[in-house]
Scaffold this active site. Structure first.
Site, PDB file in Angstrom:
ATOM      1  N   TYR A  75     -40.755 -52.124  36.739  1.00 20.17           N
ATOM      2  CA  TYR A  75     -39.949 -53.051  35.929  1.00 20.17           C
ATOM      3  C   TYR A  75     -40.865 -53.856  34.994  1.00 20.17           C
ATOM      4  O   TYR A  75     -40.906 -53.628  33.807  1.00 20.17           O
ATOM      5  CB  TYR A  75     -39.111 -53.961  36.830  1.00 20.17           C
ATOM      6  CG  TYR A  75     -38.158 -54.837  36.041  1.00 20.17           C
ATOM      7  CD1 TYR A  75     -36.983 -54.305  35.510  1.00 20.17           C
ATOM      8  CD2 TYR A  75     -38.443 -56.177  35.798  1.00 20.17           C
ATOM      9  CE1 TYR A  75     -36.108 -55.089  34.761  1.00 20.17           C
ATOM     10  CE2 TYR A  75     -37.575 -56.965  35.053  1.00 20.17           C
ATOM     11  CZ  TYR A  75     -36.418 -56.422  34.537  1.00 20.17           C
ATOM     12  OH  TYR A  75     -35.571 -57.196  33.790  1.00 20.17           O
ATOM     13  N   SER A 112     -33.124 -51.122  32.375  1.00 20.08           N
ATOM     14  CA  SER A 112     -33.104 -52.331  31.552  1.00 20.08           C
ATOM     15  C   SER A 112     -34.484 -52.537  30.927  1.00 20.08           C
ATOM     16  O   SER A 112     -34.966 -51.673  30.200  1.00 20.08           O
ATOM     17  CB  SER A 112     -32.652 -53.518  32.410  1.00 20.08           C
ATOM     18  OG  SER A 112     -32.265 -54.598  31.623  1.00 20.08           O
ATOM     19  N   ASP A 148     -21.571 -51.849  29.014  1.00 22.62           N
ATOM     20  CA  ASP A 148     -22.806 -52.608  29.215  1.00 22.62           C
ATOM     21  C   ASP A 148     -22.953 -53.585  28.060  1.00 22.62           C
ATOM     22  O   ASP A 148     -23.318 -53.202  26.955  1.00 22.62           O
ATOM     23  CB  ASP A 148     -24.016 -51.663  29.279  1.00 22.62           C
ATOM     24  CG  ASP A 148     -25.291 -52.396  29.709  1.00 22.62           C
ATOM     25  OD1 ASP A 148     -25.300 -53.645  29.624  1.00 22.62           O
ATOM     26  OD2 ASP A 148     -26.245 -51.737  30.127  1.00 22.62           O
ATOM     27  N   HIS A 197     -23.821 -52.868  33.100  1.00 19.78           N
ATOM     28  CA  HIS A 197     -25.269 -52.902  33.283  1.00 19.78           C
ATOM     29  C   HIS A 197     -25.651 -52.626  34.738  1.00 19.78           C
ATOM     30  O   HIS A 197     -26.804 -52.384  35.037  1.00 19.78           O
ATOM     31  CB  HIS A 197     -25.793 -54.273  32.837  1.00 19.78           C
ATOM     32  CG  HIS A 197     -27.257 -54.296  32.554  1.00 19.78           C
ATOM     33  ND1 HIS A 197     -27.840 -53.474  31.615  1.00 19.78           N
ATOM     34  CD2 HIS A 197     -28.281 -55.033  33.082  1.00 19.78           C
ATOM     35  CE1 HIS A 197     -29.142 -53.714  31.577  1.00 19.78           C
ATOM     36  NE2 HIS A 197     -29.430 -54.646  32.458  1.00 19.78           N
TER      37      HIS A 197
END
Length: 717
Positions: free
Chosen positions: A476, A557, A643, A682
């Site tokens: 991430y 993301s 999203d 999302h």
């Protein structure tokens, strides 16, 4: 295999005349037309891509086996921590495969439980989810948020707890909102955005600006709600109100983006002779964005806050509102030299529960509120505290522990006992999974600049390090978010039945070592995230876990940005890319929905220096045919039509550019596909049925492209 591979990508209209200028540099944007989600051309594009992707995924050899095993193993009971509100206890419970977890109520811990609120009844297909809830101080009324199809837009509804009676009040146009009741139970604070042109169902891309704070009185219409705070000169500001433990003060936290910094205002309710009847007379305690201040508790005018003020690993401070000048502030719990203070809670009137992160592993302690002294350490294995309940007036706490190999253990501790001994309140087991067959190790490797990066590696015990294993490398690296050990059924099936190894490096940009670690991977330092992730892959290859052909990289993301940038920079290093709801257009992200809030981590192309950082790694703008015989890894992008956090246009534009660049290259035999889900956002509130379908597609795609065979494995229970 060749039969599946030999498909043609859709013909996609390319408009090279669409050119934007940034600080004198011209940048073409040939797929800008895909930014309109309602255009017939965009809908046709979505259909044409799904028409290639879905049949491909259905034909993948292990898809049905993976789906069946995943569904079978997913079917285990899932409990949340009990929490006490008024005289009753509540907890969330999912029998196994329910689309949404159900809220239960008990009159005492020993009493029978009964269903209080079942979100599965909100819709036929489970796509309406609970998003936030708040009880009155006496536990007699509940406000709860509903979100449809994964959108960030929320509708707030109300219930009387006794008899589970639905009330007529409804609040609309709510997004990124607080829900804070005044202690008299007569109403609550919440946030809305002004009316905007067009839709507000999660499929629109309109920027979210000018959030306001309102107070709603129970039993009245939303049109009569009282405006309590607005910031017309600062359209990006967002606020959240919270009531102090004693109910006397309203504490207002104001943020501008995603950085861990906020302004801090408050209002003393005793200065409101007429009650809440207009914009409140806020006292500006901290009127800058220099640090973060999170309210923990107060004793009269002495307030305790968690802060990163000159303390990147966080500390607790006391501020006396009667002597608010900074020189009077005192440290209650000083910053640790090694560990990050993740959260703090006041319980049993004068105790503090503190959760620290030590090398990405949770540590839990009890401290004294009056002097800050440590009273006890709660024993924990290597893993993460994922749930906690216990308020200032409660004499007990519950906390939930999980790890890569532990689905969940809930502990209870009675804080009135002479000797504090946590007991197991609930243990969660998964059928067909024996944790003793697996192991988790933590290693540290050097990144490109020599920084030591931690990485968890999880696999079956006794594997030979012979470079033969498929590795799922997940990352991430952003927004101060720590990626701590967590239990994932789909990853267990990957390890159990596809011989997989899971690797999770804690790259810079996250919060694993505090704000310094975050700053090491943001703004001008963003490339460090990509370097750390690529160094993790190289370490795994050097240590004979895998070859570059058997590494799948996965992120969502901001992690989607990570894997796309890494695939662009080092296509030779990976065999497969799974990119979920990624941020791909780094020059325009700030123009859509809440994207403007991310400029604190990324920067903004409107500023010349920041444009120069962004253009170097923006996934959409750095696609090119790799040198020599190297091709792009097999790539699957995933997004959802609702999203409204990372709008789907990012993924639609990226896949168009990628297919266009590689479609005529004979060396590109790996598929470059996108899966666009409907009635999906999302990720928050996604129904179980949709999650199982999505993971089945993802791992089938991985297995097909890494040529993995299904290993039927019966775990010994």
């Amino acid at each position: 295999m060749d039969a599946i591979m030999s498909f043609k990508y859709p013909e996609v209209r390319r408009d090279d005349s669409k050119v934007d200028e940034y600080h004198g540099e011209k940048v073409t944007d040939p797929y800008a037309w895909l930014e309109d989600p309602d255009a017939d051309d965009t809908k046709a594009f979505v259909d044409s891509q799904n028409a290639i992707t879905m049949p491909y995924l259905e034909k993948c050899k292990v898809r049905q086996q993976f789906h069946d095993r995943l569904k079978e193993m997913w079917d285990f009971p899932k409990y949340g921590c009990p929490f006490k509100r008024g005289p009753r206890y509540f907890y969330f419970y999912n029998t196994g495969l329910q689309n949404q977890s159900v809220l239960y109520v008990q009159d005492s811990l020993e009493a029978d439980s009964r269903v209080f609120l079942d979100p599965n009844k909100f819709s036929e297909d489970g796509t309406v989810a609970l998003r936030g809830y708040s009880y009155t101080e006496d536990g007699e009324y509940l406000a709860y948020g509903l979100s449809s199809s994964g959108s960030d837009w929320v509708t707030i509804k109300f219930m009387k707890v006794d008899g589970a009676e639905q009330l007529p009040d409804v609040l609309e146009r709510v997004k990124f909102s607080c829900m804070s009741w005044t202690h008299d139970g007569k109403g609550l604070f919440y946030n809305t955005y002004p009316q905007q042109d067009g839709k507000t169902d999660g499929t629109e891309t309109t920027a979210n600006l000018h959030q306001k704070l309102y107070y709603h009185r129970l039993g009245t219409k939303q049109s009569e709600d009282v405006l309590c705070a607005e910031f017309p000169d600062n359209p990006k500001w967002m606020s959240g109100a919270e009531l102090s433990n004693d109910g006397r003060y309203i504490v207002l936290s104001i943020s501008e983006g995603c950085d861990p910094v906020n302004r801090l205002y408050y209002c003393d309710m005793e200065t409101l002779p007429k009650g809440i009847d207009g914009v409140l007379p806020w006292v500006k305690l901290v009127d800058n964005f220099d640090a973060e201040y999170e309210y923990i508790t107060n004793e009269g005018t002495v307030f305790t806050f968690k802060t990163n003020l000159k303390s990147p690993r966080y500390k607790l401070i006391n501020i006396d509102f009667s002597k608010p000048e900074m020189e009077n502030w005192t440290d209650l719990i000083p910053e640790s030299e090694t560990d990050v203070l993740e959260w703090a809670a006041c319980v049993n009137n004068n105790k503090l529960v503190l959760c620290f992160l030590h090398d990405v592993k949770s540590q839990l302690y009890l401290h004294d509120l009056n002097g800050g002294n440590r009273l006890t350490t709660f024993p924990l294995d290597v893993g993460t505290i994922t749930g906690y309940s216990g308020k200032k007036k409660d004499q007990e706490i519950f906390y939930q522990f999980t790890s890569f190999l532990t689905p969940g253990v809930i502990y209870r501790c009675d804080l009135t006992a002479e000797v504090l001994t946590p007991t197991v309140f609930r243990q969660i087991d998964v059928k067909g999974f024996n944790p003793a067959e697996f192991q988790t190790v933590q290693v540290f490797f050097n990144s490109k600049d020599g920084t030591k990066i931690p990485m968890f590696i999880v696999h079956r015990k006794g594997i030979e390090l012979d470079s033969s294993h498929p590795v799922l490398l997940y990352g991430y690296g952003g927004f101060n978010i720590s990626i701590t050990p967590g239990f994932s059924v789909s990853r267990i099936v990957f390890m159990l039945c596809l011989g997989g190894v899971l690797a999770v490096p804690n790259i810079r940009g996250g919060g694993e070592y505090g704000e310094t670690w975050h700053k090491g991977g943001m703004l001008a330092n963003k490339q460090n995230c990509f370097d750390d992730f690529q160094a993790a892959a190289e370490w795994l290859i050097e240590n004979k876990y895998c070859t570059s052909n058997t590494i799948t990289i996965n992120g969502g993301s901001n992690g989607g940005l990570l894997v796309a940038a890494c695939a662009n920079q080092r296509p030779d290093l990976f065999g497969c890319v799974i990119n979920q709801v990624g941020v791909m257009d780094m020059l325009k992200f700030h123009k859509f929905t809440i994207g403007h809030a991310w400029t604190t981590d990324f920067g903004c192309s409107d500023i010349k220096e920041e444009f120069e950082w962004l253009i170097k790694y923006s996934p959409l703008h750095n696609i090119k045919s790799p040198e020599g015989a190297v091709q792009y890894p097999a790539t699957l992008l995933l997004t959802g039509d609702h999203d409204d956090r990372v709008v789907p246009l990012h993924s639609l534009k990226y896949i168009s550019e990628l297919q266009y660049t590689m479609k005529d290259e004979s060396k590109q035999t790996n598929p470059l596909l996108i899966r666009i889900d409907t009635k999906a956002g999302h990720g928050a509130g996604k129904p179980t049925a949709k999650i199982i379908e999505e993971y089945s597609d993802v791992y089938a795609f991985i297995a097909e492209n890494l040529k993995l065979t299904w290993q039927e494995s019966e775990a010994k229970l």
